[in-house]
Design a protein around this motif. Structure first.
Motif, PDB file in Angstrom:
ATOM      1  N   UNK A  37       0.799  -1.228   0.000  1.00 57.62           N
ATOM      2  CA  UNK A  37       0.000   0.000   0.000  1.00 57.62           C
ATOM      3  C   UNK A  37       0.831   1.276   0.000  1.00 57.62           C
ATOM      4  N   UNK A  38       1.944   1.261  -0.740  1.00 59.96           N
ATOM      5  CA  UNK A  38       2.774   2.459  -0.875  1.00 59.96           C
ATOM      6  C   UNK A  38       2.763   2.884  -2.338  1.00 59.96           C
ATOM      7  N   UNK A  39       3.074   4.144  -2.613  1.00 56.00           N
ATOM      8  CA  UNK A  39       3.122   4.595  -4.007  1.00 56.00           C
ATOM      9  C   UNK A  39       4.165   3.825  -4.817  1.00 56.00           C
ATOM     10  N   UNK A  40       4.009   3.824  -6.135  1.00 52.12           N
ATOM     11  CA  UNK A  40       4.944   3.111  -7.022  1.00 52.12           C
ATOM     12  C   UNK A  40       6.381   3.561  -6.841  1.00 52.12           C
ATOM     13  N   UNK A  41       6.586   4.808  -6.458  1.00 59.86           N
ATOM     14  CA  UNK A  41       7.951   5.333  -6.334  1.00 59.86           C
ATOM     15  C   UNK A  41       8.688   4.757  -5.121  1.00 59.86           C
ATOM     16  N   UNK A  42       7.975   4.076  -4.229  1.00 64.95           N
ATOM     17  CA  UNK A  42       8.595   3.456  -3.051  1.00 64.95           C
ATOM     18  C   UNK A  42       8.855   1.985  -3.353  1.00 64.95           C
ATOM     19  N   UNK A  43      10.137   1.629  -3.486  1.00 64.98           N
ATOM     20  CA  UNK A  43      10.497   0.236  -3.754  1.00 64.98           C
ATOM     21  C   UNK A  43      10.375  -0.602  -2.491  1.00 64.98           C
ATOM     22  N   UNK A  55      13.928   2.872   0.360  1.00 65.86           N
ATOM     23  CA  UNK A  55      14.477   2.724  -0.977  1.00 65.86           C
ATOM     24  C   UNK A  55      13.411   3.162  -1.972  1.00 65.86           C
ATOM     25  N   UNK A  56      13.774   4.150  -2.777  1.00 61.80           N
ATOM     26  CA  UNK A  56      12.860   4.670  -3.788  1.00 61.80           C
ATOM     27  C   UNK A  56      13.193   4.061  -5.144  1.00 61.80           C
ATOM     28  N   UNK A  57      12.201   3.985  -6.000  1.00 62.84           N
ATOM     29  CA  UNK A  57      12.389   3.443  -7.341  1.00 62.84           C
ATOM     30  C   UNK A  57      12.283   4.578  -8.346  1.00 62.84           C
ATOM     31  N   UNK A  58      13.411   5.095  -8.827  1.00 61.77           N
ATOM     32  CA  UNK A  58      13.359   6.213  -9.764  1.00 61.77           C
ATOM     33  C   UNK A  58      12.696   5.859 -11.095  1.00 61.77           C
TER      34      UNK A  58
END
Length: 134
Positions: A37-43, A55-58
Motif C-alpha cells: 500500500x505504498x506509491x509506485x515510487x517506493x520500492x 528505498x525509492x524506485x526512480x
C-alpha cells in the motif's frame, strides 16, 4: 577544479543516468523488502548496518520501463541526514569527471528531477538527475 564535477553513472531500463557525486554516500548490494500500500515510487526498505533505510524506485518517477535482464539489486545511498534513503537502480556503471561545458542545462525543468544532459560522445548522453527534486 571548478570547471569539472564528479558524477556517478547508473542505468535504469537500459538508459544512462548520473547523479552528482556529492549527493551519494555509498553504493550497496541490498535486498529490498517491498512495503504494501505504498506509491509506485517506493520500492521498499532495506537494512543498512542495523538502520532501516527507505528505498525509492526512480523508474516510477522517470516513467522508465522494467529493469534490464542483467539488473541487480544495487542501491545508491543518498547523502541525507537522519533519514537514510537510497535509489534502486539496475546497475552502477562508473564514476566520471564531467566538464561543466559538456552539460546541457537547457533541459532542466523539462521533466521532474532533470538537471541537464551530459554529452558523453556524439549522440550519446547521460541524463543528469537532481537528487533533491526526486
Amino acid at each position: 577544479m571548478a570547471d569539472q564535477v564528479g558524477v556517478v553513472e547508473f542505468s535504469l531500463g537500459g538508459d544512462r543516468y548520473c547523479l552528482g557525486i556529492d549527493a551519494v554516500t555509498e553504493i550497496v548490494d541490498a535486498e529490498v523488502t517491498p512495503l504494501p500500500n505504498t506509491p509506485d515510487r517506493v520500492a521498499g526498505v532495506t537494512d543498512l548496518r542495523g538502520q532501516t533505510a527507505r528505498v525509492l524506485d526512480p523508474r516510477a518517477v522517470f516513467d522508465v520501463g522494467d529493469p534490464g535482464p542483467d539488473s541487480g539489486d544495487r542501491v545508491v545511498m543518498l547523502d541525507t541526514i537522519d533519514d537514510p534513503r537510497g535509489w534502486l537502480v539496475d546497475d552502477v556503471r562508473d564514476v566520471h569527471r564531467v566538464e561543466l561545458a559538456d552539460v546541457d542545462e537547457s533541459f532542466e525543468g523539462e521533466g521532474r528531477g532533470i538537471r541537464g544532459l551530459v554529452r558523453v560522445a556524439e549522440n550519446d548522453f547521460m541524463i543528469w538527475v537532481d537528487a533533491d527534486a526526486v
